[in-house]
Motif scaffolding. Structure first.
Motif, PDB file in Angstrom:
ATOM      1  N   PHE A  34      23.695   4.079  73.796  1.00 18.31           N
ATOM      2  CA  PHE A  34      22.419   2.673  73.390  1.00 18.31           C
ATOM      3  C   PHE A  34      23.655   0.840  73.222  1.00 18.31           C
ATOM      4  O   PHE A  34      23.202   0.341  72.786  1.00 18.31           O
ATOM      5  CB  PHE A  34      21.944   3.081  71.698  1.00 18.31           C
TER       6      PHE A  34
ATOM      7  N   THR B 155      13.285   6.057  73.124  1.00 19.43           N
ATOM      8  CA  THR B 155      14.559   6.058  72.579  1.00 19.43           C
ATOM      9  C   THR B 155      15.778   5.109  72.662  1.00 19.43           C
ATOM     10  O   THR B 155      16.420   5.504  71.131  1.00 19.43           O
ATOM     11  CB  THR B 155      15.477   6.858  73.993  1.00 19.43           C
ATOM     12  N   ASN B 156      15.814   3.622  72.458  1.00 20.69           N
ATOM     13  CA  ASN B 156      16.460   2.862  72.771  1.00 20.69           C
ATOM     14  C   ASN B 156      17.525   2.524  73.432  1.00 20.69           C
ATOM     15  O   ASN B 156      18.990   2.039  73.041  1.00 20.69           O
ATOM     16  CB  ASN B 156      17.092   2.472  71.158  1.00 20.69           C
ATOM     17  N   MET B 157      17.713   3.807  74.047  1.00 12.90           N
ATOM     18  CA  MET B 157      18.907   4.218  75.001  1.00 12.90           C
ATOM     19  C   MET B 157      18.843   3.089  75.742  1.00 12.90           C
ATOM     20  O   MET B 157      17.372   2.530  76.505  1.00 12.90           O
ATOM     21  CB  MET B 157      18.746   5.513  75.226  1.00 12.90           C
ATOM     22  N   ASN B 158      20.207   2.364  76.785  1.00  8.60           N
ATOM     23  CA  ASN B 158      20.778   1.334  78.080  1.00  8.60           C
ATOM     24  C   ASN B 158      18.638   2.086  79.310  1.00  8.60           C
ATOM     25  O   ASN B 158      19.354   3.770  79.445  1.00  8.60           O
ATOM     26  CB  ASN B 158      21.593   1.205  78.275  1.00  8.60           C
TER      27      ASN B 158
ATOM     28  N   SER C 103      19.102   6.260  80.204  1.00  5.98           N
ATOM     29  CA  SER C 103      17.731   6.547  80.658  1.00  5.98           C
ATOM     30  C   SER C 103      17.447   7.266  81.647  1.00  5.98           C
ATOM     31  O   SER C 103      16.874   8.820  81.954  1.00  5.98           O
ATOM     32  CB  SER C 103      16.345   6.076  80.623  1.00  5.98           C
TER      33      SER C 103
ATOM     34  N   LYS D 291      23.534  -2.823  75.508  1.00  8.52           N
ATOM     35  CA  LYS D 291      23.199  -3.308  75.653  1.00  8.52           C
ATOM     36  C   LYS D 291      23.679  -4.517  76.780  1.00  8.52           C
ATOM     37  O   LYS D 291      24.604  -4.768  75.808  1.00  8.52           O
ATOM     38  CB  LYS D 291      21.500  -3.449  75.177  1.00  8.52           C
TER      39      LYS D 291
ATOM     40  N   SER E   3      12.902   4.046  78.107  1.00 10.35           N
ATOM     41  CA  SER E   3      14.470   3.260  77.425  1.00 10.35           C
ATOM     42  C   SER E   3      13.839   3.060  75.624  1.00 10.35           C
ATOM     43  O   SER E   3      14.389   2.522  74.734  1.00 10.35           O
ATOM     44  CB  SER E   3      15.411   2.046  78.108  1.00 10.35           C
ATOM     45  N   GLN E   4      12.161   2.643  75.521  1.00  6.23           N
ATOM     46  CA  GLN E   4      11.380   2.026  74.643  1.00  6.23           C
ATOM     47  C   GLN E   4      11.776   2.644  73.231  1.00  6.23           C
ATOM     48  O   GLN E   4      11.929   2.564  72.438  1.00  6.23           O
ATOM     49  CB  GLN E   4      10.124   1.376  75.528  1.00  6.23           C
TER      50      GLN E   4
END
Length: 475
Positions: free
Chosen positions: A473, A434-437, A441, A475, A431-432
């Protein structure tokens, strides 16, 4: 008045003499009490042909075949021997027609056509087959045709030349016989290639009936950058013939389909079974491509764990392990040997391994400078002993499982928790960049079988295509 026979003269031209000679021959055959040599049970026919011996090439001759069109003869023979097929190298002379084939079964089928086919003019087609190699002369015209044929076989993107089954090249075989098995032809072709493609990296010589590859020693002098060589599906019988190419700095050599491989068939099958351990060459010293080097280099806990999870499952027989060590001030050498069982194959084979580490001091610690792993197949006697040990171990494990079932259940729960924790850590790591939650992830990792590199690559691909929803994305 009585004529004078002594003074009588008879004048005959050449045609009359030939006609009279044929007539005498017919009368002699009719009045002869001896049967015709081809006479069989009241009917005439061809003599029985001797069996054909095996060879690389066969000459098929058609007596009086020059009076028929080439395609007509070939199609007539193809129709008769169907479903067999052949690619002829055709030649004609003043008295007959001939062509060459390279297959024993095809040669036998063609031999069986002798006196079996009635042509449109009523004559029986004679087909004579015997081992033979075409005779040819290499001139400038042939060299030009060779260049034209090889241009179509060259792949510029990979700098590779495919000369497999070169003697059957459709641009050549109708007029020339260009068999690389002939030393002169091989030398001529390689000279042409060296002149126009000196930086050749890959060469395919498969299916050319090569028996002796001594002529390939010139590859070392002419192609210093050659990395890939295919010489499979030939007739190489002796492993020592490979000495001719030992000085080539090859990264890939293919020998499959040669008789020499049958001598090492057992070892070959063993290698195929062990192939699952290392699908690619991870020797970074031999990998020049920067992208591939980065792909093979694993840094950090999660990439290393992910790589290990891709390797086949094994069970080590710890009671067979041995360790030898040699320690000096500048180096430590440690060798570990033993047996292990591969669990991802139905037969679950047992293998022997020998692993050696070379360790040297570096800074305040130590560094493994070199590591070698050798895997081989145990003998039958060793296998029997190992299977007995396995049976004993399995019995002990069964008893232990019954006695400590509750303990194993607890341990299983702990392992499940540990596995879930590891998966969660992998999701957090993904997630870091890719900025996905966390939810997406985990979903990405789950769909790529928890292989971190594949999950990250999949994200990049779908992100470029704009196929990742915005909720991934959130969060």
């Amino acid at each position: 008045m009585t004529p004078n026979n002594n003074s009588r003269q008879v004048i005959m031209n050449s045609n009359n003499r030939e006609r009279e000679e044929r007539w005498r021959t017919v009368l002699r055959e009719r009045n002869s009490p001896m049967p015709n040599r081809n006479f069989k049970g009241g009917r005439s026919g061809p003599r029985r042909l001797p069996p054909l011996r095996e060879s690389n090439w066969y000459r098929v001759s058609i007596p009086c075949g020059q009076k028929y069109e080439r395609d007509f003869i070939i199609n007539t023979l193809l129709n008769y021997i169907a479903p067999n097929v052949f690619v002829p190298i055709y030649k004609t002379s003043a008295t007959d027609a001939s062509f060459y084939v390279d297959d024993y079964k095809t040669a036998v089928a063609l031999q069986n056509c002798h006196y079996k086919i009635t042509m449109s003019d009523g004559f029986k087609l004679k087909v004579k087959v015997k081992p033979g190699f075409p005779v040819y002369h290499i001139d400038d015209k042939l060299k030009e045709r060779l260049k034209q044929a090889m241009v179509k076989r060259y792949v510029q993107n990979t700098n590779a030349l495919n000369l497999s089954k070169f003697y059957l090249d459709p641009d050549l075989c109708s007029d020339y016989f260009c068999a690389l098995v002939h030393p002169v032809m091989m030398t001529t072709v390689l000279d042409i290639v060296a002149e126009h493609i000196p930086n050749l990296k890959a060469l395919n010589l498969e299916g050319n009936k090569l028996q002796n590859i001594e002529r390939l020693s010139i590859l070392t002098k002419k192609f210093s950058k050659l990395k890939i060589l295919y010489i499979g599906d030939n007739k190489i019988r002796d492993i020592h013939q490979l000495d001719a190419i030992k000085d080539l700095k090859l990264e890939e050599l293919k020998l499959t389909g040669n008789p020499v491989c049958n001598k090492y068939k057992y070892r070959q099958n063993e290698y195929v079974r062990l192939n699952g351990h290392y699908l690619e060459n991870r020797n970074l010293l031999r990998v020049n491509d920067t992208i591939r080097r980065q792909k093979f280099l694993k840094q950090g806990r999660l990439p290393v764990v992910s790589f290990i999870s891709e390797m086949p499952r094994t069970r080590h027989l710890l009671n067979t392990f041995t360790m030898d060590s040699l320690i000096t001030r500048t180096m430590m050498s440690i060798t570990i040997t033993g047996y292990f069982q591969q669990l991802n194959i139905k037969e679950e084979p047992i293998h022997y391994f020998n692993r050696t580490f070379r360790i040297v001091p570096e800074g305040e610690g130590y560094c493994i400078r070199n590591e070698q792993l050798h895997i081989s197949q145990p003998s039958e006697v060793q296998l029997n002993e190992l299977h007995q040990q396995l049976n004993q171990l399995n019995a002990q494990q069964t008893q232990s499982e019954m006695e400590t079932q509750s303990e194993m259940e607890t341990q299983s729960e702990m392992e499940t928790q540990s596995e879930n924790l590891l998966k969660k850590q992998m999701a957090l790591t993904l997630s870091q960049p890719t900025n996905m939650n966390l939810e997406w992830s985990l979903k990405c990792l789950r769909e790529t079988q928890w292989i971190y590199d594949n999950a990250f690559a999949a994200f990049q691909e779908f992100f470029k295509l704009g196929q990742i929803p915005s909720e991934a994305f959130a969060k």
